[in-house]
Design a protein around this motif. Sequence first.
Motif, PDB file in Angstrom:
ATOM      1  N   UNK A   9      23.356   7.040  29.345  1.00 55.49           N
ATOM      2  CA  UNK A   9      24.019   6.336  30.142  1.00 55.49           C
ATOM      3  C   UNK A   9      25.759   6.153  29.800  1.00 55.49           C
ATOM      4  N   UNK A  10      25.687   6.127  28.494  1.00 57.27           N
ATOM      5  CA  UNK A  10      27.161   6.186  27.811  1.00 57.27           C
ATOM      6  C   UNK A  10      27.895   7.444  28.540  1.00 57.27           C
ATOM      7  N   UNK A  11      27.160   8.468  28.477  1.00 59.64           N
ATOM      8  CA  UNK A  11      27.778   9.739  28.923  1.00 59.64           C
ATOM      9  C   UNK A  11      27.921   9.767  30.404  1.00 59.64           C
ATOM     10  N   UNK A  12      27.038   8.966  31.201  1.00 58.42           N
ATOM     11  CA  UNK A  12      27.435   8.734  32.556  1.00 58.42           C
ATOM     12  C   UNK A  12      28.902   8.480  32.890  1.00 58.42           C
ATOM     13  N   UNK A  13      29.574   7.628  31.999  1.00 57.23           N
ATOM     14  CA  UNK A  13      30.964   7.353  32.078  1.00 57.23           C
ATOM     15  C   UNK A  13      31.800   8.584  31.282  1.00 57.23           C
ATOM     16  N   UNK A  14      31.485   8.814  30.041  1.00 58.25           N
ATOM     17  CA  UNK A  14      32.493   9.675  29.319  1.00 58.25           C
ATOM     18  C   UNK A  14      32.199  11.186  29.888  1.00 58.25           C
ATOM     19  N   UNK A  15      31.053  11.485  30.576  1.00 56.44           N
ATOM     20  CA  UNK A  15      30.841  12.830  30.761  1.00 56.44           C
ATOM     21  C   UNK A  15      30.452  13.754  29.455  1.00 56.44           C
ATOM     22  N   UNK A  16      29.641  14.674  29.740  1.00 55.25           N
ATOM     23  CA  UNK A  16      29.124  15.420  28.490  1.00 55.25           C
ATOM     24  C   UNK A  16      30.128  16.125  27.803  1.00 55.25           C
ATOM     25  N   UNK A  17      31.363  16.386  28.514  1.00 60.59           N
ATOM     26  CA  UNK A  17      32.388  17.249  28.000  1.00 60.59           C
ATOM     27  C   UNK A  17      33.114  16.459  26.920  1.00 60.59           C
ATOM     28  N   UNK A  26      20.337  13.867  35.732  1.00 57.71           N
ATOM     29  CA  UNK A  26      20.196  12.957  37.033  1.00 57.71           C
ATOM     30  C   UNK A  26      21.298  11.818  36.590  1.00 57.71           C
ATOM     31  N   UNK A  27      21.631  11.601  35.760  1.00 55.36           N
ATOM     32  CA  UNK A  27      22.954  10.509  35.252  1.00 55.36           C
ATOM     33  C   UNK A  27      24.147  11.233  34.929  1.00 55.36           C
ATOM     34  N   UNK A  28      23.899  12.307  34.316  1.00 56.31           N
ATOM     35  CA  UNK A  28      25.221  12.750  33.699  1.00 56.31           C
ATOM     36  C   UNK A  28      25.998  13.914  34.126  1.00 56.31           C
ATOM     37  N   UNK A  29      27.308  13.978  34.087  1.00 60.10           N
ATOM     38  CA  UNK A  29      27.879  15.343  34.645  1.00 60.10           C
ATOM     39  C   UNK A  29      28.833  15.659  33.424  1.00 60.10           C
ATOM     40  N   UNK A  30      29.467  16.812  33.560  1.00 62.93           N
ATOM     41  CA  UNK A  30      30.307  17.228  32.512  1.00 62.93           C
ATOM     42  C   UNK A  30      31.469  16.261  32.468  1.00 62.93           C
ATOM     43  N   UNK A  31      32.069  16.299  33.781  1.00 63.11           N
ATOM     44  CA  UNK A  31      33.352  15.393  33.623  1.00 63.11           C
ATOM     45  C   UNK A  31      33.213  13.954  33.543  1.00 63.11           C
ATOM     46  N   UNK A  32      31.908  13.386  33.759  1.00 68.23           N
ATOM     47  CA  UNK A  32      31.522  12.070  33.971  1.00 68.23           C
ATOM     48  C   UNK A  32      32.376  11.163  34.997  1.00 68.23           C
ATOM     49  N   UNK A  33      32.491   9.725  34.919  1.00 61.13           N
ATOM     50  CA  UNK A  33      32.895   8.954  35.928  1.00 61.13           C
ATOM     51  C   UNK A  33      34.513   8.831  35.639  1.00 61.13           C
ATOM     52  N   UNK A  77      24.228  -2.754  24.593  1.00 65.06           N
ATOM     53  CA  UNK A  77      22.960  -2.171  24.952  1.00 65.06           C
ATOM     54  C   UNK A  77      23.430  -0.965  25.782  1.00 65.06           C
ATOM     55  N   UNK A  78      22.657   0.167  25.320  1.00 68.26           N
ATOM     56  CA  UNK A  78      23.205   1.338  25.944  1.00 68.26           C
ATOM     57  C   UNK A  78      22.551   1.555  27.384  1.00 68.26           C
ATOM     58  N   UNK A  79      21.424   0.829  27.630  1.00 68.11           N
ATOM     59  CA  UNK A  79      20.694   1.252  28.814  1.00 68.11           C
ATOM     60  C   UNK A  79      21.151   0.524  29.849  1.00 68.11           C
ATOM     61  N   UNK A  80      21.504   1.104  31.184  1.00 71.79           N
ATOM     62  CA  UNK A  80      21.809   0.446  32.246  1.00 71.79           C
ATOM     63  C   UNK A  80      20.672   0.341  33.007  1.00 71.79           C
ATOM     64  N   UNK A  81      20.713  -0.605  33.969  1.00 70.05           N
ATOM     65  CA  UNK A  81      19.392  -1.092  34.678  1.00 70.05           C
ATOM     66  C   UNK A  81      19.778  -0.770  36.244  1.00 70.05           C
ATOM     67  N   UNK A  82      18.814  -0.022  36.863  1.00 69.64           N
ATOM     68  CA  UNK A  82      19.155   0.258  38.161  1.00 69.64           C
ATOM     69  C   UNK A  82      18.389  -0.773  39.105  1.00 69.64           C
ATOM     70  N   UNK A  83      19.362  -1.097  40.341  1.00 68.00           N
ATOM     71  CA  UNK A  83      19.193  -2.015  41.440  1.00 68.00           C
ATOM     72  C   UNK A  83      19.406  -1.475  42.770  1.00 68.00           C
ATOM     73  N   UNK A  84      19.008  -2.262  43.878  1.00 72.95           N
ATOM     74  CA  UNK A  84      19.266  -1.695  45.166  1.00 72.95           C
ATOM     75  C   UNK A  84      20.180  -2.430  45.805  1.00 72.95           C
ATOM     76  N   UNK A  85      21.268  -1.967  46.433  1.00 74.35           N
ATOM     77  CA  UNK A  85      22.389  -2.375  47.023  1.00 74.35           C
ATOM     78  C   UNK A  85      21.905  -3.398  48.180  1.00 74.35           C
ATOM     79  N   UNK A  86      22.131  -4.711  48.461  1.00 75.73           N
ATOM     80  CA  UNK A  86      21.713  -5.323  49.530  1.00 75.73           C
ATOM     81  C   UNK A  86      23.010  -5.664  50.342  1.00 75.73           C
TER      82      UNK A  86
END
Lengths: 374, 91
Positions: free
Chosen positions: A190-198, A245-252, B1-10
């Motif tokens: 999930x950290x890589x979701x932000x930073x990207x894998x690059x 499914x959560x991480x791209x190369x460029x990130x967010x 905490x590294x783990x994000x938590x998923x939820x449904x937008x209302x």
Amino acid sequence: MALEFRDPVRANALVAAIARTVAQIGRTVSVMHVCGSHEQAIARFGLRASFPANLNVIMGPGCPVCITDQPEIDEAVALAQAGVHIATYGDMVRVPGTAGSLADAQARGARVHTVYSVAQAVDLARGTSEQVVFFATGFETTAVATAAVVLAGVPDNFSVLSAHKYIPPVMEIVAEMPDSRVEGFLAAGHAATITGSAVFERFVQRHQVPVVVAGFEPLDILAALARLAELIRQRTPIVVNMFPRCVTEAGNTRAQTQLWQVFQTIGGRWRGIAHVPNGNLRLRDDWAHLDARRRFTIDTAALWDHAPSTFVRQCICGNIMAGIASPSDCPLFGGACVPDTPVGACMVSTEGACRIWHEYGGVPQLGGVSCPLS
Amino acid sequence: MCLGVPGRVVEVDDLIAVVDFWGVKRRVRLDIVDQPVAPGDYVLNHVGFAIRRIPPEDIATTLSLYEQLLQGNDADLMAADVASEIHGTRV
């Protein structure tokens, strides 16, 4: 390829693949992850019991609470004792500084507030005319939230005491440590979701060590370890994203832009690791007016006439976080140091190695963390 | 905490969404998520901020880990971290 949860056939295939690859490598292999949630998943699902004896999966400095150093906690405690409201994330309140924790200060009358989001701290400031300081801990994934509220606008009585940290530089430090045998890294999904894998490309080039970005399900972790072992066997130092499914190369990039508008990196101490160049995040000069270190004169020296207890001198959290010792190596683990009476930071945080090992009853067979024979 | 938590937008109101996490509704900030978010979408939440809009094809796989954690033992550290993210702020 979708990894189904709780698929024992797939899990066994991955475990066998890991064992085969490590056997082909023909010596002890050590890899490191830098994420408290990865350690929780590994412990919770008993993954170490399935690893071959000569595979060490070490938790490195990936617990944001644990690596917040005593002087930084002292700054927050000093401010709290000076009468300022301190708002911070939950586990930080119990971590001991040089002379006690924020919880200790609170017990003596200081106003310390636990928040789940920096936005709550801003709301707190809006509800009072008194000074509110957000003691900002956590890695870059958490720092983006702090950046967002700063950019969105905060009241004048709000300021930020930044103890945020930046993970990629500490991987460099670990890779350069003389007794480090770490040959590959798992990166937090999930950290890589932000930073990207690059973000790991430069590290991989410089240190010739592979990095695999991993998710948090047991199958995600096993698959990532299988891949990492294979990359080590082939001596292929590249970045592989096993969490598409959560991480791209460029990130967010929207989040990254906000982060670097507000923060800059500077060198600093992480608890247990002497100096991490570019490892700390501080407010840029543009935001000096919101920087608690510039708004207040923080007197931590007054805290230091409290002599540390003998237990504190025996605490080896530093070595644990650097990945060169494990909780069971510590003389205090499970005795003087337990979740109710923690001596070191690793026992305080739900992401600390000691807390995790204590919770899950220790680890069946780590295979020897420090200096394996080759 | 590294783990994000998923939820449904209302609901979405400018930069604030109301997100449903297994029945617990929370305000989540949209300042840093890099895709437009609409009711019915799922987002990954970290410290009260959405960090990713979960692509529809990945929703079921993403939710399955959390569902198992939340059905299990409350004393479990991973479950506790997830639960504390969910119950942090109520609407």
